[in-house]
Motif scaffolding. Structure first.
Motif, short mmCIF file in Angstrom:
data_model
loop_
_atom_site.label_atom_id
_atom_site.label_comp_id
_atom_site.label_asym_id
_atom_site.label_seq_id
_atom_site.Cartn_x
_atom_site.Cartn_y
_atom_site.Cartn_z
N ILE A 8 -3.21 -2.51 2.01
CA ILE A 8 -4.43 -2.24 2.76
C ILE A 8 -4.37 -0.94 3.54
CG2 ILE A 8 -3.75 -3.66 4.73
CD1 ILE A 8 -6.72 -4.46 5.01
N GLU A 10 -3.03 1.94 2.81
CA GLU A 10 -3.35 3.13 2.03
C GLU A 10 -4.76 3.06 1.45
OE1 GLU A 10 -2.46 3.50 -1.94
OE2 GLU A 10 -3.56 5.39 -1.75
N LEU A 11 -5.15 1.87 1.02
CA LEU A 11 -6.46 1.76 0.35
C LEU A 11 -7.62 1.73 1.33
CD1 LEU A 11 -5.82 -0.83 -2.51
CD2 LEU A 11 -6.14 1.64 -2.67
N MET A 12 -7.36 1.25 2.52
CA MET A 12 -8.45 1.08 3.47
C MET A 12 -8.11 1.72 4.80
SD MET A 12 -9.54 -2.85 2.44
CE MET A 12 -11.32 -2.71 2.52
N PRO A 13 -7.94 3.03 4.80
CA PRO A 13 -7.57 3.72 6.05
C PRO A 13 -8.73 3.71 7.06
CG PRO A 13 -8.14 5.32 4.38
CD PRO A 13 -8.17 3.97 3.69
N MET A 14 -8.40 4.03 8.28
CA MET A 14 -9.41 4.01 9.33
C MET A 14 -10.49 5.07 9.09
SD MET A 14 -8.15 1.51 10.83
CE MET A 14 -9.07 1.25 12.36
N GLU A 15 -10.10 6.16 8.47
CA GLU A 15 -11.08 7.16 8.06
C GLU A 15 -10.53 7.87 6.83
OE1 GLU A 15 -11.33 9.50 11.69
OE2 GLU A 15 -10.03 11.01 10.80
N PRO A 16 -11.37 8.62 6.10
CA PRO A 16 -10.89 9.23 4.85
C PRO A 16 -9.64 10.08 5.06
CG PRO A 16 -13.27 9.40 4.98
CD PRO A 16 -12.79 8.90 6.33
N SER A 18 -7.69 12.12 2.52
CA SER A 18 -7.63 12.57 1.14
C SER A 18 -6.23 13.05 0.76
CB SER A 18 -8.62 13.72 0.93
OG SER A 18 -8.69 14.07 -0.42
N VAL A 265 -18.09 13.52 4.98
CA VAL A 265 -17.55 12.73 3.88
C VAL A 265 -17.87 13.47 2.58
CG1 VAL A 265 -17.75 10.58 2.60
CG2 VAL A 265 -17.64 10.54 5.08
N SER A 298 -12.42 15.84 2.03
CA SER A 298 -13.28 14.89 2.75
C SER A 298 -12.78 14.66 4.18
CB SER A 298 -13.30 13.55 2.00
OG SER A 298 -14.20 12.65 2.61
N TRP A 299 -13.71 14.80 5.12
CA TRP A 299 -13.52 14.47 6.53
C TRP A 299 -12.55 15.38 7.26
CZ3 TRP A 299 -17.31 12.38 8.63
CH2 TRP A 299 -17.25 11.76 9.88
N HIS D 148 -11.91 4.73 -2.72
CA HIS D 148 -10.62 5.39 -2.55
C HIS D 148 -10.58 6.71 -3.32
CE1 HIS D 148 -6.34 5.66 -1.83
NE2 HIS D 148 -6.11 5.77 -3.12
N ASP D 151 -12.69 9.30 -1.51
CA ASP D 151 -12.36 9.54 -0.10
C ASP D 151 -13.54 9.28 0.84
OD1 ASP D 151 -9.75 10.40 -0.75
OD2 ASP D 151 -10.44 12.45 -1.08
N THR D 153 -13.81 6.26 2.73
CA THR D 153 -13.54 4.98 3.38
C THR D 153 -13.34 5.07 4.90
OG1 THR D 153 -11.19 5.28 2.96
CG2 THR D 153 -12.43 4.12 1.31
N PHE D 154 -14.10 4.28 5.62
CA PHE D 154 -13.87 4.07 7.04
C PHE D 154 -13.59 2.58 7.27
CE2 PHE D 154 -16.28 7.92 6.82
CZ PHE D 154 -15.81 8.72 7.86
N PHE D 155 -12.83 2.30 8.31
CA PHE D 155 -12.42 0.93 8.61
C PHE D 155 -12.36 0.75 10.11
CE2 PHE D 155 -9.50 -2.53 9.36
CZ PHE D 155 -9.64 -3.39 8.27
#
Lengths: 336, 336, 336, 336
Positions: A8, A10-16, A18, A265, A298-299, D148, D151, D153-155
């Protein structure tokens, strides 16, 4: 099978975050390489194009400028012909210097000249030929990495020679669609997802940017921020982006101006057209001149400063995010 | 209470049977009347405009060219000011001859010159002033009858003098939006229902029409039908019609060409700009010259022939029908 | 020709000033008239329908409830058949009481029962037949005056008998489209401008309204304003209004509740379904019970109060204004 | 920098050649693994969810069912709570068996029961808790690989406990939006990119499919092809897909029916709900039963046959391609 709980982070970071990194390429390095390839590599059926792709150092050696976009220097010698083909990837060319090549799009010959943006939207046949006495190099932009990642790519060969060897000053698409606010009545009933206008000429772009700065001088609205004029190239039939996956823009900064720190983004590639830019992308800083390119992943926050006046071409994958409601922008000093 | 069975014949005919009738007005009759009103009637707060409306003979003496549209000759003498106001009705001006008036739209001064189409979309403040030494007459088109019939009209007075007396060659709206396929980045996020471009200049219209005929000469697609070039004026931000209720077009016929017999739901008003047209609308036939106007009521068949080359401006209420899925067109020789 | 300056006051008022007036009709007056017509007037080819239209007293004796909308009581005796036809006008039926009639829409038999909304969108063939032992009366709503005013009407006769005499509980359209949030895969690629669902059943409407009030009781969002639940009937394929020119809604007020004073561009017709309403429209006030109808002309302020709980059906021409960007609403106590 | 001419074969194939491969997973293998993880792995902040992802063998060990989509078995023991969080990835749950868990979406408790589809669109807070005496397993579907890859993704973490422990039969979203063709008037002005309806209940899906087969029995249109009923889950506010990146469908095949051989750009994941399916994807063939899953990579031909009646849930990334004009479908026996 793979458990989520170890992935999780790596796949679902707090923000992009890249894998692509901020990076710049010097025109002074790229052009000699293109010239060398011109001596060593023929152009023709099979390889199709003599194009050297910018490979983002974070993307494992793949020829991808960003995770979604391809950027390459294409090079065509006098008398050479890049054979016709078509593919579902959207493509454009931007000419930082030179002239003498015509790109033939679905049979319509389109002159390529300095400062012009030329479109080859997905599934249109196209080939190029150089009728000048000098080689010509230009920037190709495509959505190859994106299309590759989502398995959407079709390709078809066309004739080995271009289907028209005419070399008109203006393409037929410009005769039909190149008039401000005017649509040909014979065409309006069938708007396509891509712009019907194959060429956006420098004289129009230049004048539009100059007009915005003139409005600013006169105290009127028009610029994006102080000293910063910018246009988006648009589909005249719909007002949308020129192609469904790619946005293209042109920016002009007065001497002394700088853009506000910005996070978006999606990724973008910039090429300096004239002047010099002081560019900060994340923790990298460059002083760039005509022909130099850089990428903004991105970001990653970025700003562009102009010690002297600077013109820049930009392309990005923003339409993908906007159409899927995944777009997000943060600009320093502005409310969210 | 009224029973349906006695009313159904008139209310629900087999096909549209408009009370409006085919009719033509000669410029040679209209202009002297406008000149006479220039001598007799002042311009100012209250009457607001010196405009003489074309009254369709079928519409009971009301100043309506068709059941949905208003067409009038407006006349402004040297030094006169038509005070500022705004209304929800959409309006435009088309200039068949003359120059010297600026219309000021939300503070933006817009020159009015021969062949130009100028917009004043609903709820924008606007006033006019004539800085020339000659009077000027032009065509006003509005959706007054439609708005009146559906009770949607709001009106507000503005200043008695125009809010800007500047007389620039190009308006600010043209500086921002008058470049082919280019959108100002500062404006793209907020598309409005009406075109942000206040002026469509004759030089562009003329060139677009000439280009279509040149394409036809070269054997390429572009004209509507043989010898008939036509453009629609469009909102560059969306590609839609210039205003939500009105469509505006310009047509050019080569000498010897004629349009196919055509029936459309909705009405239109045409004005000859140059040349001569042989016009058949229903059972009426006219030979019309520069400045002359004619109306085509809903579903009445019409053709336009050109013994000599002719240019015509046209406006119609078609967007109303298209947006409500009530549009229908029948063209002789074409499949439905 | 007519000068503007003498007409501007009436044609361009400061705000909508409809010729239509606030008016109410009692069900106790309407039904006997319908019954009388049932004795005197046959139903069949030519007159087509036995329908008595509500004529707004401000509209010169024309059978128009408002400048855009037709509202009529239709009446069908046992065994009678209203023959099939189609027209471009959009139509619906709302059943305030009774049952036993099937309306056959493009061959699909649709039961008509108390509280149901039944659609017959433009250009669909439709006929009705009564298989019960009692006569049945219902409310017809159409855009006849609007279509008449803009000359958009086509009409075509169908068979004199209904094309299906089946009397199923649910129509085929409900079998395909009557499931919440579910679209038949065979149909999704071709959304039409009108709802594919021919019947909106009372059981669903009733439950949706009860659910909103239950949410309010539990402290959650859902009602329009305190004590006021309301649903809009929608096209399940697009989420838009059921037809391009007409909006249909159902409202429920708790005992003691009242709607905020409201002004809207465009007109509406309301019918009380159950309970009693204290209605104020402009300077008129009525105490209305089941079956009673009233009209709200454009921009006339109105409120509805409920001494006891009341259910009301409403239809309006709002989609016309919204699609043409002419809509405007003002609600007491709310920001513009 | 990398030359195009050595890369073009892999990057620009003649048609999509996905690295993902056709693959099937047996419920009889998956469920014991989930049960084992239930014994070994706690659920809580950090790992967030006990989910075991299906890893397509062609995708290098990554937990991706296809290049764009995540599919996982999530498992929650009695009394457990999966803490609240939100992310920009779109997510749904489909329940192949069991009940007793409520998922709380932005504070709205949504019961999860057999056959139900539950939505958690991007950026909505959500957590789950199991109030039953049995563990519960279900299918999670998300666009994690796509998000992913681009790029986007925000969480964000929410509370560790669910924000509501109520266990209503119907969620508030169903009270507002779960009525066929009815929209709550308080909500219609602000349509969101994702469905406002959090739960699509099996009773509705089942009935819609049965209705299509009944229509086929009666000789009417409705099924996709002989013996094949199917519905798409839709956003009731817009008619679009439930979420911007994911399409969800339910299919029912009669005993003896089979789907036509089909190729689509984009990938899909199928789960058998009841019955048995004989599935051919490319050169693979499987006989699958309730709970079993299989994937169809982009452009790989597939057919599904039903020796006995079978129900299948399907999800796909098709909206991505349609919104970017990259969709293409080929069905055996149909014109292109």
């Amino acid at each position: 099978m793979v458990p989520l709980w170890t992935e999780i982070g790596e796949l679902m970071p707090m923000e992009p975050t890249s894998r692509a990194v901020p990076h710049a390429w010097q025109w002074g390095d790229l052009l000699p390489l293109a010239q060398e390839s011109g001596r060593l590599v023929p152009v023709g059926r099979g390889g199709e194009r003599r194009a050297i792709a910018l490979a983002n150092p974070g993307l494992g050696g793949r020829p991808f400028a960003t995770p979604t976009m391809w950027a390459a220097i294409q090079y065509l010698c006098p008398g050479e012909v890049a054979p016709e083909h078509r593919h579902t990837q959207n493509a454009f060319r931007f000419v930082v210097e030179g002239e003498g090549v015509w790109t033939v799009v679905d049979g319509d010959p389109v002159a390529m000249r300095r400062g012009d943006l030329l479109l080859t939207a997905g599934w249109h046949f196209h080939g190029h030929h150089n009728i000048a006495t000098e080689p010509m190099a230009w920037l190709d932009g495509l959505d190859i990495p994106f299309a590759h990642g989502i398995d959407s790519t079709f390709f078809e060969f066309g004739p080995e020679q271009v289907s028209s060897t005419e070399t008109p000053d203006r393409s037929r698409s410009e005769q039909l669609w190149g008039h401000p606010g005017l649509q040909p009545l014979s065409q309006v009933a069938r708007p396509a997802p891509s712009s019907p206008l194959a060429a956006y000429r420098w004289e129009h772009t230049d004048r539009a940017l100059a007009d915005q700065l003139a409005l600013e001088d006169a105290g009127h609205a028009g610029v994006v921020e102080p000293g910063h004029a910018a246009v988006r190239f648009a589909n005249p039939a719909t007002g949308a982006d020129v192609m469904a996956t790619l946005r293209t823009e042109f920016h002009r900064l007065r001497a002394g101006a700088a853009t506000a720190r910005r996070q978006e983004v999606g990724s973008s590639v910039w090429q300096v057209f004239t002047g010099r830019a002081e560019v900060i992308v994340g923790d990298r800083t460059w002083d760039l001149a005509a022909g130099d390119l850089f990428v903004v992943p991105s970001w990653v926050p970025f700003t562009i400063g102009a010690a002297e006046a600077v013109d820049l071409f930009r392309f990005s994958d923003t339409p993908i995010y906007e159409r899927l409601h995944l777009d997000r922008v943060q600009v320093a000093g502005q409310e969210q």
